[in-house]
Scaffold this active site. Structure first.
Site, short mmCIF file in Angstrom:
data_model
loop_
_atom_site.label_atom_id
_atom_site.label_comp_id
_atom_site.label_asym_id
_atom_site.label_seq_id
_atom_site.Cartn_x
_atom_site.Cartn_y
_atom_site.Cartn_z
N GLN A 4 -2.28 -6.73 -43.85
CA GLN A 4 -2.50 -7.57 -42.66
C GLN A 4 -1.16 -8.08 -42.12
N GLN A 5 -0.28 -8.47 -43.04
CA GLN A 5 1.03 -8.97 -42.63
C GLN A 5 1.84 -7.84 -42.00
N GLU B 94 3.22 0.80 -11.38
CA GLU B 94 4.67 0.63 -11.17
C GLU B 94 5.47 1.78 -11.78
N ARG C 254 13.85 6.39 -24.86
CA ARG C 254 13.11 5.42 -25.69
C ARG C 254 14.07 4.74 -26.67
N ALA D 183 15.38 10.19 -26.05
CA ALA D 183 16.68 9.51 -25.89
C ALA D 183 16.50 8.20 -25.12
N ALA E 53 0.84 -1.21 0.00
CA ALA E 53 0.00 0.00 0.00
C ALA E 53 0.87 1.25 0.00
C1 LIG Z 1 6.35 -10.64 -10.24
C2 LIG Z 1 5.40 -9.60 -10.60
C3 LIG Z 1 5.01 -9.58 -12.01
C4 LIG Z 1 4.01 -8.88 -12.48
C5 LIG Z 1 3.12 -8.03 -11.65
C6 LIG Z 1 1.73 -8.30 -12.00
C7 LIG Z 1 0.70 -7.70 -11.50
C8 LIG Z 1 0.81 -6.61 -10.54
C9 LIG Z 1 -0.14 -5.56 -10.89
C10 LIG Z 1 -0.04 -4.38 -10.42
C11 LIG Z 1 1.00 -3.98 -9.42
C12 LIG Z 1 1.08 -2.50 -9.34
C13 LIG Z 1 1.79 -2.13 -8.09
C14 LIG Z 1 2.11 -0.65 -7.99
O1 LIG Z 1 1.83 0.13 -8.83
S1 LIG Z 1 2.92 -0.24 -6.57
C15 LIG Z 1 3.18 1.47 -6.70
C16 LIG Z 1 4.24 1.81 -7.71
N1 LIG Z 1 4.58 3.20 -7.62
C17 LIG Z 1 5.51 3.73 -8.34
O2 LIG Z 1 6.13 3.09 -9.16
C18 LIG Z 1 5.84 5.16 -8.04
C19 LIG Z 1 6.76 5.78 -9.06
N2 LIG Z 1 7.63 6.76 -8.44
C20 LIG Z 1 8.89 6.47 -8.07
O3 LIG Z 1 9.36 5.34 -8.21
C21 LIG Z 1 9.68 7.61 -7.51
O4 LIG Z 1 8.94 8.53 -6.86
C22 LIG Z 1 10.53 8.29 -8.56
C23 LIG Z 1 9.75 8.76 -9.77
C24 LIG Z 1 11.59 7.28 -9.00
C25 LIG Z 1 11.21 9.51 -7.95
O5 LIG Z 1 11.71 9.19 -6.70
P1 LIG Z 1 12.53 10.23 -5.82
O6 LIG Z 1 12.73 9.61 -4.50
O7 LIG Z 1 11.88 11.56 -5.86
O8 LIG Z 1 13.89 10.24 -6.55
P2 LIG Z 1 14.54 11.24 -7.60
O9 LIG Z 1 14.88 12.55 -6.97
O10 LIG Z 1 13.81 11.30 -8.87
O11 LIG Z 1 15.92 10.48 -7.85
C26 LIG Z 1 16.96 10.49 -6.85
C27 LIG Z 1 17.93 9.37 -7.19
O12 LIG Z 1 17.34 8.14 -6.82
C28 LIG Z 1 17.42 7.24 -7.92
N3 LIG Z 1 16.32 6.30 -7.82
C29 LIG Z 1 14.99 6.55 -7.87
N4 LIG Z 1 14.31 5.41 -7.74
C30 LIG Z 1 15.20 4.42 -7.61
C31 LIG Z 1 15.11 3.02 -7.45
N5 LIG Z 1 13.94 2.38 -7.43
N6 LIG Z 1 16.24 2.31 -7.35
C32 LIG Z 1 17.45 2.93 -7.40
N7 LIG Z 1 17.61 4.26 -7.56
C33 LIG Z 1 16.49 4.98 -7.66
C34 LIG Z 1 17.33 8.13 -9.12
O13 LIG Z 1 17.81 7.47 -10.25
C35 LIG Z 1 18.21 9.26 -8.68
O14 LIG Z 1 19.55 8.89 -8.85
P3 LIG Z 1 20.63 10.00 -9.20
O15 LIG Z 1 21.91 9.24 -9.18
O16 LIG Z 1 20.29 10.50 -10.57
O17 LIG Z 1 20.54 11.07 -8.18
C1 LIG Z 2 -4.22 -1.52 -12.26
C2 LIG Z 2 -3.45 -0.73 -11.23
C3 LIG Z 2 -2.94 -1.38 -10.11
C4 LIG Z 2 -2.27 -0.68 -9.13
N1 LIG Z 2 -1.83 -1.33 -8.02
C5 LIG Z 2 -1.19 -0.64 -7.04
C6 LIG Z 2 -0.74 -1.31 -5.86
O1 LIG Z 2 -0.90 -2.51 -5.71
N2 LIG Z 2 -0.15 -0.58 -4.89
C7 LIG Z 2 0.06 0.75 -5.02
O2 LIG Z 2 0.59 1.35 -4.11
N3 LIG Z 2 -0.34 1.41 -6.14
C8 LIG Z 2 -0.95 0.75 -7.15
N4 LIG Z 2 -1.35 1.40 -8.29
C9 LIG Z 2 -1.11 2.84 -8.42
C10 LIG Z 2 -0.02 3.17 -9.46
O3 LIG Z 2 1.23 2.72 -9.04
C11 LIG Z 2 -0.01 4.67 -9.71
O4 LIG Z 2 -1.26 5.03 -10.25
C12 LIG Z 2 1.12 5.02 -10.68
O5 LIG Z 2 2.37 4.89 -10.03
C13 LIG Z 2 0.97 6.41 -11.29
O6 LIG Z 2 0.89 7.39 -10.33
P1 LIG Z 2 -0.27 8.50 -10.32
O7 LIG Z 2 -1.55 7.79 -10.36
O8 LIG Z 2 0.04 9.38 -9.18
O9 LIG Z 2 -0.07 9.27 -11.68
P2 LIG Z 2 0.21 10.82 -11.83
O10 LIG Z 2 1.59 11.10 -11.34
O11 LIG Z 2 -0.89 11.62 -11.25
O12 LIG Z 2 0.19 10.94 -13.41
C14 LIG Z 2 -0.64 11.83 -14.16
C15 LIG Z 2 0.16 12.49 -15.29
O13 LIG Z 2 1.14 13.35 -14.73
C16 LIG Z 2 2.41 13.12 -15.33
N5 LIG Z 2 3.47 13.38 -14.34
C17 LIG Z 2 3.44 13.14 -13.00
N6 LIG Z 2 4.60 13.47 -12.44
C18 LIG Z 2 5.40 13.94 -13.42
C19 LIG Z 2 6.74 14.43 -13.47
N7 LIG Z 2 7.50 14.50 -12.39
N8 LIG Z 2 7.23 14.81 -14.67
C20 LIG Z 2 6.46 14.73 -15.79
N9 LIG Z 2 5.19 14.26 -15.81
C21 LIG Z 2 4.67 13.88 -14.63
C22 LIG Z 2 2.37 11.64 -15.74
O14 LIG Z 2 3.30 11.37 -16.77
C23 LIG Z 2 0.92 11.50 -16.18
O15 LIG Z 2 0.82 11.92 -17.53
C24 LIG Z 2 -2.05 0.72 -9.29
C25 LIG Z 2 -2.56 1.38 -10.42
C26 LIG Z 2 -3.24 0.67 -11.38
C27 LIG Z 2 -3.78 1.39 -12.58
#
Ligand SMILES: CC/C=C\C/C=C\C/C=C\CCCC(=O)SCCNC(=O)CCNC(=O)[C@H](O)C(C)(C)COP(=O)(O)OP(=O)(O)OC[C@H]1O[C@@H](n2cnc3c(N)ncnc32)[C@H](O)[C@@H]1OP(=O)(O)O
Ligand SMILES: Cc1cc2nc3c(=O)[nH]c(=O)nc-3n(C[C@H](O)[C@H](O)[C@H](O)COP(=O)(O)OP(=O)(O)OC[C@H]3O[C@@H](n4cnc5c(N)ncnc54)[C@H](O)[C@@H]3O)c2cc1C
Length: 654
Positions: free
Chosen positions: A340-341, A434, A534, A532, A150
């Site tokens: 289609q191909q 994620e 991508r 870049a 969570a």
């Molecule tokens: C086995 C399973 C297979 C399949 C799963 C199947 C089904 C599951 C279905 C759904 C599951 C869904 C679950 C979820 O969604 S859980 C919630 C997920 N949430 C997110 O992913 C949130 C995304 N946001 C972030 O990760 C971070 O906020 C961030 C965008 C990365 C920014 O973080 P922040 O702390 O502000 O850091 P920055 O200032 O941007 O960067 C500082 C520094 O840290 C490095 N960094 C960031 N993240 C990581 C990391 N994970 N590991 C290592 N390093 C990290 C970053 O690169 C930067 O480094 P510098 O050297 O440039 O300073």
């Molecule tokens: C099917 C599903 C399952 C999930 N399961 C889990 C779970 O098990 N546990 C859990 O904790 N969460 C879960 N989530 C939540 C999920 O991890 C978040 O929704 C996801 O990380 C995106 O965050 P957000 O919703 O805050 O998007 P937002 O950040 O609000 O994104 C909205 C828009 O803003 C843009 N944006 C945001 N920040 C920036 C930035 N810094 N720079 C440029 N653009 C930006 C994005 O690109 C996007 O276009 C799930 C979501 C889904 C859809």
């Protein structure tokens, strides 16, 4: 190849498909061994056979005909039934075997223990200390408790530093007090949190002596282990229906002054001592390890979703006859059309390329995990960059491929009989969960900019960014000489990626030099930076595909994989039409290429993609079984539409 070697050939199949399978130039089982790895390919066959023999594990009716409640119930029923058989069918320590079993039995729409295995257990493995593992991990593995992860809140998902849930340390009582202080601080989205789980790892901002120490992970009991009733100081529920994944109960959570013992903070890395002394983790982002775990596994999962969609549409394209190429001859199979191909084959090549990239990202994750266990944090940044890029590129391109596969099925592709709608809905969810894709691209962008800086300082970066230092080499596709092999294509690819990365870095530098703050300059360049990232990721996928094909020993399999590689490299490089040459080469093997994914009918859940090709009779059966057909006149029609029409008629008579 001789027909008897094609494992997909069966008596009684639609002759259109049999004709296709007889054309195969390779053994589909051998290609399956390459796609999955030979161990998993064999185990998937054994798992499919075991499921066939246990009727309680089969769908009670097609999932699209079920209401949300029925879907949730069906998934729970299957999880329970599986729990009785699972250890006889799979090796539980093997993630991919267990994942295959779940996909075949439960499907892709979610289940009550998805997050338990995808994140709860990995978070405990990565962040709990030994004593905590003994307390929770063993019980979790035995499924005495079901947990979720969570983190996301109503107001924040991406920006983890701004999570509003707080965990304030109370020294007197040696407890943390967990709070959701605002509406936007409600946990929102966690899978299975609404109804199924009784525990969660809650990510909250740690506060000690009024000092904010950032997001940390805490074990929270959500429901009573016997009655399953919600625990005091907790409000919890399901967030309602979603575009797909409706067998899963994604939930919300409100915490009101919930007290938990100090030892409920996961303390493998960061620690809080009894007196409130805080010990920093050796790497600031170790608390994000469960996310990196999922990202590294999402690649194979999305390759498989793309494979589902393409095997449905390729088989269907070979039984669907419509129109003429030569008006004097019969109507053709729609697969014969060049369009289609062109619509399908590059995506077939991508499905193979993604699967190979996914195997590599899992391998890299395992290497990082072992090196971390030995106290080495060096590989964390590389893996984070790699998985951020792969997760974003593969989920996006897989979504595009699935949509093309749906369109390739014409009108029937839009019916849930094809199952395309669910595959698409589940596929594109990966663009968001994620880490939102464009945000993850920026994470890789940071890494690339650092690599450019080191090149400019005269250093030579290694690994996946080594090519950034190879300026001055020959580059454009036009320079590719025939007979030079794919290495030349890869060099052209490297050139394009390098040029874009340097362009983004130079633009960033220009903005910084103009006096903009680092953050503002960064924001002004994010489109270039994401381009870049991508290109870098697509280069990685292509290189990995190339290297993987070089390893294949069976010559017939290697030849067809080379055809796909050729198509992939050209398609990726030109990103428009592939040459007719490639289409012609792939055409005879089209069905066998998708047969090699060995997706069973049970797993497919698609009338259009049936292995035997008997589509039309089964489409009719499907339509007749609709719930809506159980009554000649629907009760809702009697309630609303009929009175409306009667009323309208009455009015017109007045
Ligand atoms: C086995 C399973 C297979 C399949 C799963 C199947 C089904 C599951 C279905 C759904 C599951 C869904 C679950 C979820 O969604 S859980 C919630 C997920 N949430 C997110 O992913 C949130 C995304 N946001 C972030 O990760 C971070 O906020 C961030 C965008 C990365 C920014 O973080 P922040 O702390 O502000 O850091 P920055 O200032 O941007 O960067 C500082 C520094 O840290 C490095 N960094 C960031 N993240 C990581 C990391 N994970 N590991 C290592 N390093 C990290 C970053 O690169 C930067 O480094 P510098 O050297 O440039 O300073
Ligand atoms: C099917 C599903 C399952 C999930 N399961 C889990 C779970 O098990 N546990 C859990 O904790 N969460 C879960 N989530 C939540 C999920 O991890 C978040 O929704 C996801 O990380 C995106 O965050 P957000 O919703 O805050 O998007 P937002 O950040 O609000 O994104 C909205 C828009 O803003 C843009 N944006 C945001 N920040 C920036 C930035 N810094 N720079 C440029 N653009 C930006 C994005 O690109 C996007 O276009 C799930 C979501 C889904 C859809």
């Amino acid at each position: 190849m001789s027909a008897h070697l094609n494992a997909a050939l069966r008596e009684g199949d639609n002759p259109e498909l049999t004709e296709e399978r007889r054309k195969a130039t390779f053994d589909t089982r051998k290609l399956a061994d390459e796609f999955f790895g030979s161990h998993l390919a064999r185990r998937r066959r054994e798992i499919a056979k075991a499921i066939d023999a246990i009727p309680e594990l089969h769908d009670t009716k097609p999932l699209p005909f079920m209401t949300r409640e029925e879907k949730v119930e069906e998934a729970a029923r299957k999880v329970f039934t599986l729990s009785k058989h699972i250890t006889d069918i799979v090796d539980l320590s093997n993630n991919r075997e267990t994942q295959s079993l779940n996909e075949m039995v439960i499907g892709i729409e979610g289940m009550p223990i998805s997050l338990h295995f995808a994140m709860f257990i990995p978070a405990l493995q990565g962040q709990a200390d030994d004593e905590q593992k003994r307390e929770w991990l063993d019980r979790a593995i035995r499924m005495e408790i079901i947990g979720t992860y969570a983190q996301t809140e109503l107001g924040h998902g991406t920006n983890l530093r701004m999570l509003e849930t707080t965990a304030t340390y109370d020294k007197q009582n040696k407890e943390f007090i967990l709070n959701s202080p605002t509406l936007t601080s409600l946990k929102w989205w966690p899978g299975n949190m609404g109804k199924s789980c009784n525990y969660a790892i809650v990510v909250a901002n740690l506060i000690i002596d009024d000092k904010l120490l950032g997001p940390h992970s805490f074990m929270v009991q959500l429901r009573d282990e016997n009655s399953h009733e919600t625990m005091p100081n907790i409000q919890i529920g399901d967030i309602g229906p979603k575009m797909a994944y409706n067998s899963s109960d994604n939930g919300f959570l409100k915490l009101s002054n919930l007290r938990i013992p100090r030892r409920n903070m996961l303390m493998k890395h960061a620690k809080v001592q009894e007196d409130g002394t805080y010990k920093k983790p050796p790497h600031e982002k170790l608390a994000y390890s469960a996310m990196v775990h999922v990202r590294s596994h999402m690649i194979t999962q999305h390759a498989m979703l793309l494979a589902y969609a393409l095997s449905i549409s390729t088989r269907y394209s070979c039984i669907r006859r419509q129109g003429y190429i030569d008006p004097k001859k019969d109507e053709v199979k729609v697969i014969e059309y060049q369009t289609q191909q062109h619509r399908l084959f590059p995506h077939i090549a991508r499905a193979y390329a993604f699967a190979f990239a996914g195997t590599e990202s899992i391998r890299k994750f395992e290497i990082m995990k072992r090196s971390l266990e030995a106290g080495n944090i060096e590989l964390i940044a590389d893996l984070h960059a790699l998985t951020s890029g792969l997760k974003a590129v593969v989920t996006y391109l897989a979504g595009q491929g699935i949509e093309q596969a749906r369109q390739a099925c014409g009108g029937h592709g839009y019916s849930m009989a094809s199952y395309m709608g669910e595959i698409y809905g589940v596929g594109i969810a990966g663009c968001t969960y994620e880490g939102e894709n464009l945000v993850m691209m920026q994470q890789l962008g940071r890494y690339l900019i650092k690599a450019v800086k080191s090149v400019k300082e005269g250093k030579k970066p290694t690994g996946y960014v080594a090519y950034l230092a190879h300026a001055g080499q020959r580059h454009s596709l036009i320079d590719c000489r025939p007979n030079e092999g794919y290495a030349e294509h890869i060099r052209a690819f490297e050139h394009i990626a390098r040029r874009q990365t340097f362009r983004a870095a130079e633009r960033l530098q220009k903005y910084e030099n103009s006096g903009l703050s680092t953050e503002q300059a960064w924001n002004n360049c994010t489109v270039e930076l994401n381009r870049a990232s991508r290109l870098h990721t697509r280069l990685f996928i292509a290189c990995n595909f190339y290297e993987r094909v070089l390893d294949v020993e069976d010559m017939a399999v290697r030849e067809v994989l080379e055809d796909l590689l050729h198509l992939h490299l050209n398609y990726e490089l030109i990103d428009i039409a592939s040459y007719a040459l490639e289409a012609k080469k792939i055409r005879p093997n089209a069905v066998s290429l998708v047969d090699s994914w060995e997706i069973t009918d049970r797993e497919h859940r698609s009338v259009l993609g049936r292995r035997d090709g008997h589509v039309y009779e089964n489409l009719f059966k499907w339509a007749k079984s609709s719930d809506l057909n159980q009554n000649d006149v629907l009760p809702s029609h009697k309630k609303h539409l009929l009175p409306m029409m009667l009323n309208a008629r009455k009015q017109s008579k007045l």
